[in-house]
Design a protein around this motif. Sequence first.
Motif, PDB file in Angstrom:
ATOM      1  N   HIS A   1      42.563  41.807  40.678  1.00 22.06           N
ATOM      2  CA  HIS A   1      41.153  41.397  40.585  1.00 22.06           C
ATOM      3  C   HIS A   1      41.010  39.902  40.861  1.00 22.06           C
ATOM      4  O   HIS A   1      40.063  39.466  41.531  1.00 22.06           O
ATOM      5  CB  HIS A   1      40.589  41.741  39.211  1.00 22.06           C
ATOM      6  CG  HIS A   1      40.194  43.169  39.045  1.00 22.06           C
ATOM      7  ND1 HIS A   1      39.191  43.751  39.785  1.00 22.06           N
ATOM      8  CD2 HIS A   1      40.668  44.137  38.222  1.00 22.06           C
ATOM      9  CE1 HIS A   1      39.050  45.020  39.430  1.00 22.06           C
ATOM     10  NE2 HIS A   1      39.938  45.286  38.494  1.00 22.06           N
ATOM     11  N   ALA A   2      41.951  39.109  40.356  1.00 23.07           N
ATOM     12  CA  ALA A   2      41.903  37.671  40.584  1.00 23.07           C
ATOM     13  C   ALA A   2      42.111  37.346  42.064  1.00 23.07           C
ATOM     14  O   ALA A   2      41.472  36.433  42.605  1.00 23.07           O
ATOM     15  CB  ALA A   2      42.951  36.966  39.733  1.00 23.07           C
ATOM     16  N   ALA A   3      42.988  38.110  42.729  1.00 20.85           N
ATOM     17  CA  ALA A   3      43.225  37.881  44.155  1.00 20.85           C
ATOM     18  C   ALA A   3      41.979  38.178  44.971  1.00 20.85           C
ATOM     19  O   ALA A   3      41.642  37.439  45.911  1.00 20.85           O
ATOM     20  CB  ALA A   3      44.394  38.748  44.628  1.00 20.85           C
ATOM     21  N   VAL A   4      41.266  39.249  44.627  1.00 24.77           N
ATOM     22  CA  VAL A   4      40.024  39.568  45.330  1.00 24.77           C
ATOM     23  C   VAL A   4      38.957  38.517  45.044  1.00 24.77           C
ATOM     24  O   VAL A   4      38.210  38.110  45.948  1.00 24.77           O
ATOM     25  CB  VAL A   4      39.523  40.975  44.941  1.00 24.77           C
ATOM     26  CG1 VAL A   4      38.145  41.242  45.534  1.00 24.77           C
ATOM     27  CG2 VAL A   4      40.509  42.039  45.398  1.00 24.77           C
ATOM     28  N   ALA A   5      38.882  38.059  43.789  1.00 22.13           N
ATOM     29  CA  ALA A   5      37.893  37.041  43.440  1.00 22.13           C
ATOM     30  C   ALA A   5      38.120  35.763  44.241  1.00 22.13           C
ATOM     31  O   ALA A   5      37.167  35.126  44.708  1.00 22.13           O
ATOM     32  CB  ALA A   5      37.953  36.750  41.941  1.00 22.13           C
TER      33      ALA A   5
ATOM     34  N   PRO B   1      27.087  37.879  48.694  1.00 22.30           N
ATOM     35  CA  PRO B   1      26.577  36.766  47.878  1.00 22.30           C
ATOM     36  C   PRO B   1      26.731  36.965  46.378  1.00 22.30           C
ATOM     37  O   PRO B   1      26.794  35.997  45.628  1.00 22.30           O
ATOM     38  CB  PRO B   1      25.097  36.679  48.280  1.00 22.30           C
ATOM     39  CG  PRO B   1      24.781  37.963  48.956  1.00 22.30           C
ATOM     40  CD  PRO B   1      26.047  38.421  49.594  1.00 22.30           C
ATOM     41  N   GLU B   2      26.815  38.226  45.916  1.00 17.26           N
ATOM     42  CA  GLU B   2      26.953  38.482  44.481  1.00 17.26           C
ATOM     43  C   GLU B   2      28.411  38.592  44.038  1.00 17.26           C
ATOM     44  O   GLU B   2      28.686  38.891  42.866  1.00 17.26           O
ATOM     45  CB  GLU B   2      26.200  39.767  44.111  1.00 17.26           C
ATOM     46  CG  GLU B   2      24.710  39.711  44.411  1.00 17.26           C
ATOM     47  CD  GLU B   2      24.016  38.576  43.684  1.00 17.26           C
ATOM     48  OE1 GLU B   2      24.406  38.249  42.539  1.00 17.26           O
ATOM     49  OE2 GLU B   2      23.082  37.993  44.283  1.00 17.26           O
ATOM     50  N   LEU B   3      29.349  38.402  44.951  1.00 14.26           N
ATOM     51  CA  LEU B   3      30.777  38.415  44.637  1.00 14.26           C
ATOM     52  C   LEU B   3      31.204  39.687  43.885  1.00 14.26           C
ATOM     53  O   LEU B   3      31.804  39.611  42.812  1.00 14.26           O
ATOM     54  CB  LEU B   3      31.156  37.175  43.819  1.00 14.26           C
ATOM     55  CG  LEU B   3      30.731  35.821  44.390  1.00 14.26           C
ATOM     56  CD1 LEU B   3      31.139  34.697  43.455  1.00 14.26           C
ATOM     57  CD2 LEU B   3      31.317  35.601  45.768  1.00 14.26           C
ATOM     58  N   PRO B   4      30.926  40.866  44.406  1.00 11.97           N
ATOM     59  CA  PRO B   4      31.277  42.103  43.697  1.00 11.97           C
ATOM     60  C   PRO B   4      32.790  42.290  43.604  1.00 11.97           C
ATOM     61  O   PRO B   4      33.557  41.783  44.433  1.00 11.97           O
ATOM     62  CB  PRO B   4      30.648  43.193  44.569  1.00 11.97           C
ATOM     63  CG  PRO B   4      30.610  42.599  45.937  1.00 11.97           C
ATOM     64  CD  PRO B   4      30.317  41.143  45.724  1.00 11.97           C
ATOM     65  N   GLU B   5      33.221  43.039  42.583  1.00 13.32           N
ATOM     66  CA  GLU B   5      34.633  43.335  42.397  1.00 13.32           C
ATOM     67  C   GLU B   5      35.055  44.509  43.272  1.00 13.32           C
ATOM     68  O   GLU B   5      34.233  45.331  43.695  1.00 13.32           O
ATOM     69  CB  GLU B   5      34.922  43.672  40.934  1.00 13.32           C
ATOM     70  CG  GLU B   5      34.778  42.504  39.980  1.00 13.32           C
ATOM     71  CD  GLU B   5      35.219  42.858  38.577  1.00 13.32           C
ATOM     72  OE1 GLU B   5      35.193  44.061  38.234  1.00 13.32           O
ATOM     73  OE2 GLU B   5      35.600  41.942  37.825  1.00 13.32           O
ATOM     74  N   ALA B   6      36.344  44.589  43.508  1.00 12.34           N
ATOM     75  CA  ALA B   6      36.914  45.729  44.218  1.00 12.34           C
ATOM     76  C   ALA B   6      37.236  46.850  43.241  1.00 12.34           C
ATOM     77  O   ALA B   6      37.348  46.635  42.030  1.00 12.34           O
ATOM     78  CB  ALA B   6      38.190  45.292  44.942  1.00 12.34           C
TER      79      ALA B   6
END
Length: 247
Positions: free
Chosen positions: A85-89, A178-183
């Motif tokens: 999750h941190a890598a995607v963020a 723009p909302e930075l959704p999670e994977a």
Amino acid sequence: MLAGIERIKIRRHELMLGGRRLVLAGGSVVGNRYPANFDVLHVDDARPLVVVADGMGGGEGSRVAGRTAVDSFVDLARPAPQALHAAVAEAQRRVRDAGRRLGELTGCTLTAFVADTDTAWLVQIGDSRAYRLRGGQLELLTVDHTMAWLGAINGWYPFDSREAHAARYRLMRFVGHPELPEADVLNVTLRPGDVYLLCTDGLAEQVPYERLAEVLPRRADGVETLLADSLRAGGHDNATAAVVSVH
């Protein structure tokens, strides 16, 4: 068009993981729609990691998004949900920063396979897919993050309607949103004989499910066949495929 089949290059690596042998193979073709390939493929030669990305559109933002997202994810990816999750963020942040500099649509999908001994993690955002062939059964393990998928589930319009076709290209989640959704992050077991396929929509939309089920038992050798199939189907998009086979 078929002359392009001869130019398909396959990246292939083998490695040992907890007593299992994993074979990783992948390739990509431009097709006939775009002058360049806006898909990005990473087949790691040192660890069980495969990443596929598909840029949105055919401009500089598409190229930059895919390359930035994959490089960022590969830098930080570790086989644990918090790390993934941190890598995607971080990929989201870097792609958004690139989009602000470019001043145009800068986004992409991202789908990854990250293994850890007896299990693997699938990471997916957008509409690039992950399939698994196990015991003769081919399953789609991911969900397309599109309006078309929501429409099909909720019965908003017939699957073969004009509305459904238009909705197929409306991504609800992607890297650079723009909302930075999670994977989505999914944990799966690894069993001898498993074959995992990661692919962009340029492959999934041009090569039928039945053909995938027919070719994937060939394991790594199936990558070139599937990409050639996408060209024979018209090459209407960049197409990328990566296969991980478990022995």
